[in-house]
Design a protein around this motif. Structure first.
Motif, PDB file in Angstrom:
ATOM      1  N   ILE A  76       1.859  -9.984   9.932  1.00 49.77           N
ATOM      2  CA  ILE A  76       0.714 -10.036   9.014  1.00 49.77           C
ATOM      3  C   ILE A  76      -0.230  -8.870   9.282  1.00 49.77           C
ATOM      4  N   LEU A  77      -0.492  -8.091   8.239  1.00 51.09           N
ATOM      5  CA  LEU A  77      -1.373  -6.925   8.337  1.00 51.09           C
ATOM      6  C   LEU A  77      -2.732  -7.175   7.701  1.00 51.09           C
ATOM      7  N   GLN A  78      -2.724  -7.935   6.590  1.00 55.17           N
ATOM      8  CA  GLN A  78      -3.974  -8.213   5.882  1.00 55.17           C
ATOM      9  C   GLN A  78      -3.971  -9.644   5.367  1.00 55.17           C
ATOM     10  N   LEU A 107      -3.573 -17.590  -1.340  1.00 58.66           N
ATOM     11  CA  LEU A 107      -3.769 -16.725  -0.182  1.00 58.66           C
ATOM     12  C   LEU A 107      -2.944 -15.466  -0.380  1.00 58.66           C
ATOM     13  N   ARG A 108      -3.603 -14.328  -0.321  1.00 62.38           N
ATOM     14  CA  ARG A 108      -2.914 -13.047  -0.485  1.00 62.38           C
ATOM     15  C   ARG A 108      -2.667 -12.420   0.888  1.00 62.38           C
ATOM     16  N   LEU A 109      -1.422 -12.161   1.177  1.00 62.51           N
ATOM     17  CA  LEU A 109      -1.037 -11.576   2.460  1.00 62.51           C
ATOM     18  C   LEU A 109      -0.358 -10.234   2.248  1.00 62.51           C
ATOM     19  N   THR A 110      -0.660  -9.300   3.137  1.00 63.60           N
ATOM     20  CA  THR A 110       0.106  -8.062   3.244  1.00 63.60           C
ATOM     21  C   THR A 110       0.858  -8.125   4.565  1.00 63.60           C
ATOM     22  N   VAL A 111       2.171  -7.952   4.503  1.00 59.35           N
ATOM     23  CA  VAL A 111       2.991  -8.091   5.707  1.00 59.35           C
ATOM     24  C   VAL A 111       3.897  -6.877   5.859  1.00 59.35           C
ATOM     25  N   ARG A 112       4.336  -6.694   7.093  1.00 61.04           N
ATOM     26  CA  ARG A 112       5.358  -5.678   7.368  1.00 61.04           C
ATOM     27  C   ARG A 112       6.666  -6.397   7.686  1.00 61.04           C
ATOM     28  N   ARG A 113       7.694  -6.045   6.964  1.00 59.56           N
ATOM     29  CA  ARG A 113       9.019  -6.630   7.177  1.00 59.56           C
ATOM     30  C   ARG A 113      10.000  -5.476   7.372  1.00 59.56           C
ATOM     31  N   GLY A 135      10.876  -1.988   7.898  1.00 65.37           N
ATOM     32  CA  GLY A 135      10.114  -0.777   7.619  1.00 65.37           C
ATOM     33  C   GLY A 135       9.333  -0.845   6.328  1.00 65.37           C
ATOM     34  N   ASN A 136       9.298  -2.024   5.710  1.00 67.74           N
ATOM     35  CA  ASN A 136       8.648  -2.166   4.410  1.00 67.74           C
ATOM     36  C   ASN A 136       7.312  -2.903   4.516  1.00 67.74           C
ATOM     37  N   ARG A 137       6.408  -2.528   3.619  1.00 67.77           N
ATOM     38  CA  ARG A 137       5.110  -3.187   3.508  1.00 67.77           C
ATOM     39  C   ARG A 137       5.119  -3.991   2.212  1.00 67.77           C
ATOM     40  N   LEU A 138       4.900  -5.308   2.317  1.00 70.57           N
ATOM     41  CA  LEU A 138       5.021  -6.191   1.167  1.00 70.57           C
ATOM     42  C   LEU A 138       3.716  -6.937   0.908  1.00 70.57           C
ATOM     43  N   SER A 139       3.433  -7.210  -0.364  1.00 70.49           N
ATOM     44  CA  SER A 139       2.297  -8.029  -0.756  1.00 70.49           C
ATOM     45  C   SER A 139       2.824  -9.374  -1.243  1.00 70.49           C
ATOM     46  N   LEU A 140       2.294 -10.466  -0.690  1.00 65.18           N
ATOM     47  CA  LEU A 140       2.742 -11.809  -1.046  1.00 65.18           C
ATOM     48  C   LEU A 140       1.537 -12.633  -1.493  1.00 65.18           C
ATOM     49  N   ILE A 141       1.775 -13.535  -2.428  1.00 67.03           N
ATOM     50  CA  ILE A 141       0.746 -14.472  -2.858  1.00 67.03           C
ATOM     51  C   ILE A 141       1.257 -15.888  -2.614  1.00 67.03           C
ATOM     52  N   LEU A 142       0.529 -16.631  -1.775  1.00 64.21           N
ATOM     53  CA  LEU A 142       0.887 -18.013  -1.476  1.00 64.21           C
ATOM     54  C   LEU A 142      -0.018 -18.937  -2.284  1.00 64.21           C
TER      55      LEU A 142
END
Length: 227
Positions: free
Chosen positions: A180-182, A207-213, A215-222
């Motif tokens: 989790i980055l943000q 809940l809006r999360l920015t994660v690193r998976r 080498g990729n940076r992903l934006s997720l909405i829970l």
């Protein structure tokens, strides 16, 4: 992960610090708190308790740990106690106890019945306001994920260790190992920052999360729990 749904739910129950499981929108500042780590009983434990104490069916919630300086410690609750009743209402599993506490107000005096080797004992407990750091842990758990403390030598402290199947986190695409980055617009680099971000987020909105998976940076909405 999905094949081990039941064990993961039990793991989550232990990680949560008497976190109430509820889909209603509740002001986080008003959550009541006992201050214990709990888990459900195994079938073998149920059988042993039923045989030892002569009960028709073994049930209850096992106290894994009592945190220092908490209402539970003040009331005399001990690690290894089995909570079998809350205000004379049977406690058959962790979710029952969590919901009963969630329905109570901070500062309320409640009576718990615990089972020990020598038999049943009733203990009076005054519930407290849930500490903000624990509020953050609970909100993560309500969305269906847990970020545990890093193991010695681990590269990051903010990797997701549990995602509960069919939870908001699972449906939103969060995976074990994601870093989790943000949280919403807040960058998080420490456990304290993570808890603060989750406490601020609440349960009423996605809940809006920015994660690193990898080498990729992903934006997720829970989605908000129960939505």
């Amino acid at each position: 992960m999905r094949a081990g749904a039941a064990p993961l739910v039990r793991v989550l129950a232990v990680v949560m610090l008497t976190l109430a499981v509820t889909t209603s929108a509740v002001d986080a500042a008003q959550w009541a708190w006992l201050g214990v780590r709990i888990r459900d009983l195994s079938e073998q434990e149920m059988d042993e308790i039923s045989s030892r104490h002569g009960m028709r069916e073994g049930f209850g919630v096992f106290i894994v740990d009592v945190m220092d300086g908490t209402p539970a410690q003040t009331a005399g609750i001990k690690t290894g106690d089995l909570v079998v009743a809350f205000e004379e209402r049977p406690v058959t599993e962790t979710r029952v106890l969590q919901r009963l506490i969630a329905a109570s107000a901070p500062g309320k005096d409640v009576r718990l019945t615990v089972l020990r080797a020598e038999g049943r004992r009733r203990l009076d407990v005054r519930l407290a306001v849930m500490p903000r750091s624990v509020v953050g842990e609970r909100i993560g758990a309500e969305f269906g994920f847990v970020v545990r403390d890093a193991e010695p030598g681990a590269s990051t402290a903010l990797a997701v260790s549990v995602v509960v199947p069919k939870s908001s986190a699972d449906r939103g695409g969060l995976e074990v190992g994601d870093v989790i980055l943000q949280i919403n617009e807040l960058g998080v680099t420490t456990r304290d920052a993570l808890r603060e971000g989750l406490a601020d987020a609440g349960l009423e909105v996605p809940l809006r999360l920015t994660v690193r998976r990898g080498g990729n940076r992903l934006s997720l909405i829970l989605k908000a729990p129960g939505a």
